[in-house]
Design an enzyme around this catalytic site. Structure first.
Site, PDB file in Angstrom:
ATOM      1  N   LYS A  47      37.802  49.582  41.523  1.00 28.11           N
ATOM      2  CA  LYS A  47      39.050  50.289  41.243  1.00 28.11           C
ATOM      3  C   LYS A  47      38.893  51.111  39.997  1.00 28.11           C
ATOM      4  O   LYS A  47      38.861  50.372  39.039  1.00 28.11           O
ATOM      5  CB  LYS A  47      40.086  49.727  41.570  1.00 28.11           C
ATOM      6  N   ALA A  63      32.765  41.075  36.163  1.00 26.24           N
ATOM      7  CA  ALA A  63      33.993  40.349  36.299  1.00 26.24           C
ATOM      8  C   ALA A  63      34.755  40.551  35.353  1.00 26.24           C
ATOM      9  O   ALA A  63      34.305  40.841  34.114  1.00 26.24           O
ATOM     10  CB  ALA A  63      33.942  38.894  36.492  1.00 26.24           C
ATOM     11  N   ALA A  64      36.268  40.369  35.348  1.00 24.75           N
ATOM     12  CA  ALA A  64      37.213  40.621  34.501  1.00 24.75           C
ATOM     13  C   ALA A  64      37.130  41.911  33.661  1.00 24.75           C
ATOM     14  O   ALA A  64      36.994  41.976  32.398  1.00 24.75           O
ATOM     15  CB  ALA A  64      37.486  39.386  33.469  1.00 24.75           C
ATOM     16  N   ALA A  65      36.907  42.933  34.227  1.00 24.23           N
ATOM     17  CA  ALA A  65      36.395  44.018  33.580  1.00 24.23           C
ATOM     18  C   ALA A  65      37.232  45.359  33.751  1.00 24.23           C
ATOM     19  O   ALA A  65      36.918  46.485  33.381  1.00 24.23           O
ATOM     20  CB  ALA A  65      35.029  44.618  34.174  1.00 24.23           C
ATOM     21  N   GLY A  66      38.489  45.412  34.449  1.00 23.10           N
ATOM     22  CA  GLY A  66      39.558  46.349  34.486  1.00 23.10           C
ATOM     23  C   GLY A  66      39.098  47.206  35.803  1.00 23.10           C
ATOM     24  O   GLY A  66      39.697  48.335  35.741  1.00 23.10           O
ATOM     25  N   GLY A 109      37.515  44.266  40.561  1.00 19.42           N
ATOM     26  CA  GLY A 109      36.391  43.515  41.190  1.00 19.42           C
ATOM     27  C   GLY A 109      37.138  42.534  42.114  1.00 19.42           C
ATOM     28  O   GLY A 109      37.018  42.313  43.310  1.00 19.42           O
ATOM     29  N   GLY A 110      37.804  41.376  41.462  1.00 22.93           N
ATOM     30  CA  GLY A 110      38.451  40.334  42.340  1.00 22.93           C
ATOM     31  C   GLY A 110      39.203  40.750  43.439  1.00 22.93           C
ATOM     32  O   GLY A 110      39.260  40.508  44.616  1.00 22.93           O
ATOM     33  N   SER A 111      40.306  41.930  42.915  1.00 26.31           N
ATOM     34  CA  SER A 111      41.360  42.185  43.886  1.00 26.31           C
ATOM     35  C   SER A 111      40.463  42.955  45.148  1.00 26.31           C
ATOM     36  O   SER A 111      41.133  42.882  46.292  1.00 26.31           O
ATOM     37  CB  SER A 111      42.263  42.974  43.411  1.00 26.31           C
ATOM     38  N   SER A 112      39.427  43.795  44.842  1.00 26.64           N
ATOM     39  CA  SER A 112      38.774  44.444  45.815  1.00 26.64           C
ATOM     40  C   SER A 112      38.058  43.669  46.714  1.00 26.64           C
ATOM     41  O   SER A 112      38.188  43.818  47.867  1.00 26.64           O
ATOM     42  CB  SER A 112      37.905  45.539  45.233  1.00 26.64           C
ATOM     43  N   ASP A 135      46.831  44.021  41.456  1.00 30.75           N
ATOM     44  CA  ASP A 135      46.033  45.306  42.144  1.00 30.75           C
ATOM     45  C   ASP A 135      45.864  45.008  43.604  1.00 30.75           C
ATOM     46  O   ASP A 135      44.799  46.069  44.112  1.00 30.75           O
ATOM     47  CB  ASP A 135      44.679  45.067  41.167  1.00 30.75           C
TER      48      ASP A 135
HETATM   49  O1  C5P Z   1      48.486  39.942  39.076  1.00 31.25           O
HETATM   50  P1  C5P Z   1      47.044  39.771  37.976  1.00 31.25           P
HETATM   51  O2  C5P Z   1      46.550  38.575  38.465  1.00 31.25           O
HETATM   52  O3  C5P Z   1      46.131  40.965  38.281  1.00 31.25           O
HETATM   53  O4  C5P Z   1      47.770  39.828  36.505  1.00 31.25           O
HETATM   54  C1  C5P Z   1      47.195  39.258  35.479  1.00 31.25           C
HETATM   55  C2  C5P Z   1      48.132  39.166  34.551  1.00 31.25           C
HETATM   56  O5  C5P Z   1      48.460  40.371  33.932  1.00 31.25           O
HETATM   57  C3  C5P Z   1      49.408  38.663  34.736  1.00 31.25           C
HETATM   58  O6  C5P Z   1      49.504  37.208  34.602  1.00 31.25           O
HETATM   59  C4  C5P Z   1      50.184  39.343  33.800  1.00 31.25           C
HETATM   60  O7  C5P Z   1      50.356  38.639  32.564  1.00 31.25           O
HETATM   61  C5  C5P Z   1      49.677  40.668  33.605  1.00 31.25           C
HETATM   62  N1  C5P Z   1      50.381  41.823  34.530  1.00 31.25           N
HETATM   63  C6  C5P Z   1      51.666  42.200  34.119  1.00 31.25           C
HETATM   64  N2  C5P Z   1      52.307  43.229  34.717  1.00 31.25           N
HETATM   65  C7  C5P Z   1      51.537  43.417  35.908  1.00 31.25           C
HETATM   66  C8  C5P Z   1      50.222  43.232  36.196  1.00 31.25           C
HETATM   67  C9  C5P Z   1      49.815  42.130  35.558  1.00 31.25           C
HETATM   68  O8  C5P Z   1      52.217  41.828  33.289  1.00 31.25           O
HETATM   69  N3  C5P Z   1      52.178  44.651  36.622  1.00 31.25           N
END
Ligand code: C5P
Length: 276
Positions: A14, A94-97, A100-103, A130
């Site tokens: 993504k 991983a953890a790359a923006g 990956g994990g969400s997809s 995501d």
């Molecule tokens: O939901 P996800 O695990 O991707 O989010 C990781 C962290 O990113 C959340 O714990 C939160 O600190 C931050 N986040 C946020 N606002 C969002 C998405 C993520 O603050 N809309």
């Protein structure tokens, strides 16, 4: 009756072409306004309904990826209420923006829907912000904290080079380092873009608000962006999500491939892609 035949699914990367942070909810989550597209590079999964969930992780990027209930694919099977035997061929860092994990988790939900004939239970955003946009991976505007998805008409053919410099950036730290959380949203209505150059030009009026804090936390992201912006074919270079992956848009696939070949820095993941 669920079928016990394996279902194959592709979990594309993504890319946030823009990512505006427009507010903050009382629970600490941030309000977003983002133009999201998907790449033709991603992870592959094989999913079979089973009596107990089991996850195995393989592929070039399997190192360090958990194969237990910490993995979002396991949580996706729990969310669906259907144990599954899941093989994850990991190609994305991983953890790359790049989601990956969400997809991967979204791919498991699609596979289980296909195998069982049931629809995906609501509330997928509880698995990760995501997740909702990854359920039907196509160009979309993402708003709310990630749960409001507006699919967009097909975009013009756009190509890009993805570059990840091999550092992991923790998303919560990036959000915490934001200087301002009430920034302007994208334009009210999105135009239609006839070609990649017009889209890139339009994107110049948008932002990724997470880019400055991510560059502060991991200065190598700034090096990646400088390197990409030096390339003559680069229409626009920006970070995706909370990083560290950055992209450079180009008009053709050949240009993306030529650029990728020139950016061969040891330890960097460099990938020419087509975005849809
Ligand atoms: O939901 P996800 O695990 O991707 O989010 C990781 C962290 O990113 C959340 O714990 C939160 O600190 C931050 N986040 C946020 N606002 C969002 C998405 C993520 O603050 N809309």
């Amino acid at each position: 009756m669920p079928t016990e035949r394996p279902v194959q699914e592709f979990a594309p990367a993504k890319i946030n072409l823009s990512l505006h942070v427009t507010g903050r909810r009382s629970d600490g989550y941030h309000l977003l306004d983002s133009l999201v597209v998907f790449a033709d590079v991603g992870d592959h999964l094989q999913v079979t309904t089973a009596s107990e969930t089991r996850v195995s992780v393989t592929g070039p990027r399997a190192d360090g990826v958990p194969d237990d209930a910490r993995n979002l694919v396991w949580k996706a099977a729990d969310h669906f209420g259907q144990p599954a035997d899941i093989t994850l061929y990991k190609h994305l860092p991983a953890a790359a923006g790049i989601g990956g994990g969400s997809s991967d988790a979204a791919a498991v939900l699609r596979a289980l829907a296909q195998a069982t004939g049931r629809s995906i239970p609501p509330g997928t955003d509880r698995l990760g912000a995501d997740l909702p946009v990854c359920i039907a991976p196509q160009a979309a505007r993402m708003q709310g904290v990630g749960e409001l998805i507006t699919p967009l008409p097909p975009l013009p053919a756009i190509h890009a080079v993805l570059v990840n410099p091999g550092v992991e950036v923790a998303t919560p730290k990036v959000f915490a380092a934001l200087r301002s959380t009430d920034n302007p949203p994208m334009f009210e209505t999105l135009p239609q873009w006839p070609d990649a150059a017009t889209l890139a030009q339009w994107l110049r009026g948008t932002r990724n608000d997470l880019e400055p804090p991510s560059v502060l936390l991991a200065p190598v992201i700034g090096d990646v962006l400088t390197r990409l912006r030096r390339e003559p074919e680069c229409l626009l270079a920006r970070m995706s999500g909370s990083g560290a992956t950055c992209f450079a848009l180009t008009t053709t696939r050949a240009r993306a491939e030529a650029m990728a070949a020139r950016i061969a820095v040891p330890g960097w993941w460099v990938q020419p892609v087509t975005l849809t």
